[in-house]
Write an enzyme that holds these catalytic residues in place. Structure first.
Site, PDB file in Angstrom:
ATOM      1  N   HIS A  48       6.813  -3.158  -5.180  1.00 35.68           N
ATOM      2  CA  HIS A  48       7.181  -4.344  -4.205  1.00 35.68           C
ATOM      3  C   HIS A  48       8.522  -4.756  -4.353  1.00 35.68           C
ATOM      4  O   HIS A  48       8.389  -5.727  -5.896  1.00 35.68           O
ATOM      5  CB  HIS A  48       5.761  -5.383  -3.870  1.00 35.68           C
ATOM      6  CG  HIS A  48       5.195  -4.817  -3.283  1.00 35.68           C
ATOM      7  ND1 HIS A  48       3.496  -5.138  -2.983  1.00 35.68           N
ATOM      8  CD2 HIS A  48       5.049  -3.295  -2.450  1.00 35.68           C
ATOM      9  CE1 HIS A  48       2.184  -4.152  -2.256  1.00 35.68           C
ATOM     10  NE2 HIS A  48       3.455  -2.875  -1.938  1.00 35.68           N
TER      11      HIS A  48
ATOM     12  N   HIS B 210       6.759  -6.736  -8.230  1.00 37.71           N
ATOM     13  CA  HIS B 210       6.204  -6.612  -9.464  1.00 37.71           C
ATOM     14  C   HIS B 210       5.073  -4.970  -8.346  1.00 37.71           C
ATOM     15  O   HIS B 210       5.685  -4.727  -7.360  1.00 37.71           O
ATOM     16  CB  HIS B 210       5.352  -7.239  -9.006  1.00 37.71           C
ATOM     17  CG  HIS B 210       5.126  -7.488  -7.539  1.00 37.71           C
ATOM     18  ND1 HIS B 210       5.639  -8.312  -6.030  1.00 37.71           N
ATOM     19  CD2 HIS B 210       4.286  -7.099  -6.519  1.00 37.71           C
ATOM     20  CE1 HIS B 210       5.092  -7.616  -5.072  1.00 37.71           C
ATOM     21  NE2 HIS B 210       3.835  -7.414  -5.603  1.00 37.71           N
TER      22      HIS B 210
ATOM     23  N   GLU C  33      -0.896  -0.278  -2.621  1.00 39.86           N
ATOM     24  CA  GLU C  33      -2.109  -1.045  -1.828  1.00 39.86           C
ATOM     25  C   GLU C  33      -2.652  -0.289  -0.669  1.00 39.86           C
ATOM     26  O   GLU C  33      -3.443   0.492   0.060  1.00 39.86           O
ATOM     27  CB  GLU C  33      -0.904  -2.384  -1.311  1.00 39.86           C
ATOM     28  CG  GLU C  33      -1.250  -2.905  -3.026  1.00 39.86           C
ATOM     29  CD  GLU C  33      -1.478  -4.291  -2.939  1.00 39.86           C
ATOM     30  OE1 GLU C  33      -0.328  -5.243  -2.514  1.00 39.86           O
ATOM     31  OE2 GLU C  33      -2.414  -4.780  -3.613  1.00 39.86           O
TER      32      GLU C  33
ATOM     33  N   THR D  38       0.144  -9.410   0.346  1.00 38.25           N
ATOM     34  CA  THR D  38      -0.986  -9.225   0.417  1.00 38.25           C
ATOM     35  C   THR D  38      -1.837  -9.648  -0.768  1.00 38.25           C
ATOM     36  O   THR D  38      -2.797  -9.253  -1.533  1.00 38.25           O
ATOM     37  CB  THR D  38      -1.114  -7.379  -0.460  1.00 38.25           C
ATOM     38  OG1 THR D  38      -0.058  -7.467  -1.698  1.00 38.25           O
ATOM     39  CG2 THR D  38       0.017  -7.085   0.651  1.00 38.25           C
TER      40      THR D  38
ATOM     41  N   HIS E 258       1.155  -3.171  -8.311  1.00 32.49           N
ATOM     42  CA  HIS E 258      -0.145  -2.908  -8.437  1.00 32.49           C
ATOM     43  C   HIS E 258      -0.282  -1.446  -8.833  1.00 32.49           C
ATOM     44  O   HIS E 258       0.351  -0.622  -8.779  1.00 32.49           O
ATOM     45  CB  HIS E 258      -0.295  -3.276  -6.815  1.00 32.49           C
ATOM     46  CG  HIS E 258       0.059  -4.033  -6.299  1.00 32.49           C
ATOM     47  ND1 HIS E 258      -0.723  -5.463  -6.053  1.00 32.49           N
ATOM     48  CD2 HIS E 258       1.347  -4.375  -5.513  1.00 32.49           C
ATOM     49  CE1 HIS E 258       0.002  -6.587  -5.328  1.00 32.49           C
ATOM     50  NE2 HIS E 258       1.608  -5.720  -5.462  1.00 32.49           N
TER      51      HIS E 258
ATOM     52  N   HIS F  58      -1.278 -12.459 -11.973  1.00 28.93           N
ATOM     53  CA  HIS F  58      -1.291 -11.167 -11.377  1.00 28.93           C
ATOM     54  C   HIS F  58      -0.900  -9.564 -11.443  1.00 28.93           C
ATOM     55  O   HIS F  58      -1.754  -8.705 -11.105  1.00 28.93           O
ATOM     56  CB  HIS F  58      -1.468 -11.370  -9.372  1.00 28.93           C
ATOM     57  CG  HIS F  58      -1.510 -12.597  -8.889  1.00 28.93           C
ATOM     58  ND1 HIS F  58      -3.422 -13.818  -9.051  1.00 28.93           N
ATOM     59  CD2 HIS F  58      -1.084 -13.839  -9.369  1.00 28.93           C
ATOM     60  CE1 HIS F  58      -3.168 -14.789  -8.835  1.00 28.93           C
ATOM     61  NE2 HIS F  58      -1.973 -14.773  -9.329  1.00 28.93           N
TER      62      HIS F  58
HETATM   63  N1  LIG Z   1       2.182 -11.310  -2.308  1.00 33.42           N
HETATM   64  C1  LIG Z   1       3.175 -11.313  -2.718  1.00 33.42           C
HETATM   65  N2  LIG Z   1       3.773  -9.974  -2.395  1.00 33.42           N
HETATM   66  S1  LIG Z   1       2.931  -8.433  -1.869  1.00 33.42           S
HETATM   67  N3  LIG Z   1       2.273  -8.026  -2.513  1.00 33.42           N
HETATM   68  O1  LIG Z   1       2.428  -8.691  -0.518  1.00 33.42           O
HETATM   69  O2  LIG Z   1       4.407  -7.622  -1.983  1.00 33.42           O
HETATM   70  N4  LIG Z   1       3.685 -12.699  -3.076  1.00 33.42           N
HETATM   71  C2  LIG Z   1       3.182 -13.890  -3.373  1.00 33.42           C
HETATM   72  C3  LIG Z   1       4.507 -14.698  -3.700  1.00 33.42           C
HETATM   73  C4  LIG Z   1       5.242 -13.418  -3.969  1.00 33.42           C
HETATM   74  C5  LIG Z   1       5.265 -12.238  -3.326  1.00 33.42           C
HETATM   75 ZN   LIG Z   2       2.545  -6.462  -4.066  1.00 31.68          ZN
END
Ligand SMILES: N/C(=N\S(N)(=O)=O)N1CCCC1
Ligand SMILES: [Zn+2]
Length: 261
Positions: free
Chosen positions: A119, A94, A106, A199, A96, A64
């Site tokens: 993030h 990570h 986002e 997200t 996006h 992802h």
């Molecule tokens: N969606 C996520 N982070 S986020 N994009 O909302 O920051 N995650 C999924 C598992 C660990 C972090």
């Molecule tokens: Zn994220």
């Protein structure tokens, strides 16, 4: 199986609610932040990032996004202050991003999106025993969101982009030691904060979001390196470029967005 949850051809955000009904919940993320509609809260103190004992472990392509994971046996890298009642422990960060020339953040600001969004995911290790447990609790996670705007090269982002060729395929991982994400922060830590969610599936409504107002500047070339990553694994015959791995803004449902000064 859902090969990847962003790819519009396969299974994108519009169908997530079938497997994850919380996708249509009351505190979903991201959102569009409209600055003049946020409420300035003088009681909101500054945030502090104690990242100096940082211990990054590896960098991985999870199908992802590209994720840098941290050891978190103790509170050696934490975020505190601001809207947080406890220190929250850094678990991973990570990104996006979009496709060629289109946007990829986002969160949006007055409808405008940035090229990418970083993030930094933290969890409340004071109240919960594991990340997994925290990830399902309403005050379990704190995610620091940082916008990436295209312009000049970012001197430290190269440390990330230079490693991406090692994790081209979904499921690949490589060592990535002693990286301190403090080098990816803008000069100001002024922020907006609101109660939201993950997200990506499982979309748990467990995140206290802290979104920095000031973006960091990175070059279009650096963002383009992220697009060499693939959603697909080495063993798959079809190669799908990892891009547009962002969820669009979700309904505010009456939530208040607060602003540090
Ligand atoms: N969606 C996520 N982070 S986020 N994009 O909302 O920051 N995650 C999924 C598992 C660990 C972090
Ligand atoms: Zn994220």
């Amino acid at each position: 199986s859902i090969r990847n949850t962003f790819c519009l051809v396969c299974q994108g955000p519009p169908v997530w609610h079938k497997n994850y009904p919380v996708a249509q919940g009351n505190r979903q993320s991201p959102i569009d932040i409209i600055p003049h509609q946020t409420s300035h809260d003088p009681g909101l103190g500054p945030i502090t990032l104690n990242y100096d004992q940082c211990t990054s472990i590896n960098i991985t392509n999870n199908g992802h996004s590209v994720v840098v994971e941290f050891e978190d046996p103790d509170d050696r890298s934490v975020i505190l202050g601001g809207p947080l009642d406890n220190p929250y422990r850094l678990k991973q960060f990570h990104f996006h991003w979009g496709g060629k020339g289109c946007h990829g953040s986002e969160h949006t600001v007055s409808g405008n999106s940035y090229a990418s969004e970083l993030h930094l995911v933290h969890w409340n290790a004071v109240k919960y025993k594991t990340f997994g447990e925290a990830a399902t609790a309403p005050d379990g996670l704190a995610v620091l969101g940082i916008f990436l705007e295209t312009g000049d090269d970012h001197r430290w982002l190269h440390m990330i982009t230079d490693a991406l060729y090692m994790v081209k395929f979904k499921g690949s991982v490589t060592d990535f030691k002693a990286f301190n994400p403090k080098c990816l922060l803008p000069s100001s830590l002024h922020y907006w904060t609101y109660l939201g969610s993950l997200t990506t599936p499982p979309l748990h409504e467990s995140v206290i979001w802290i979104v920095l107002k000031e973006p960091i500047i990175v070059s279009e070339k650096q963002v383009h390196v992220f697009r060499m990553l693939l959603f697909t694994g080495e063993e798959e015959d079809e190669r799908i470029r990892m891009e547009n791995n962002f969820r669009p803004p979700q309904p505010l449902k009456g939530r208040k967005v607060r602003s540090s000064n």
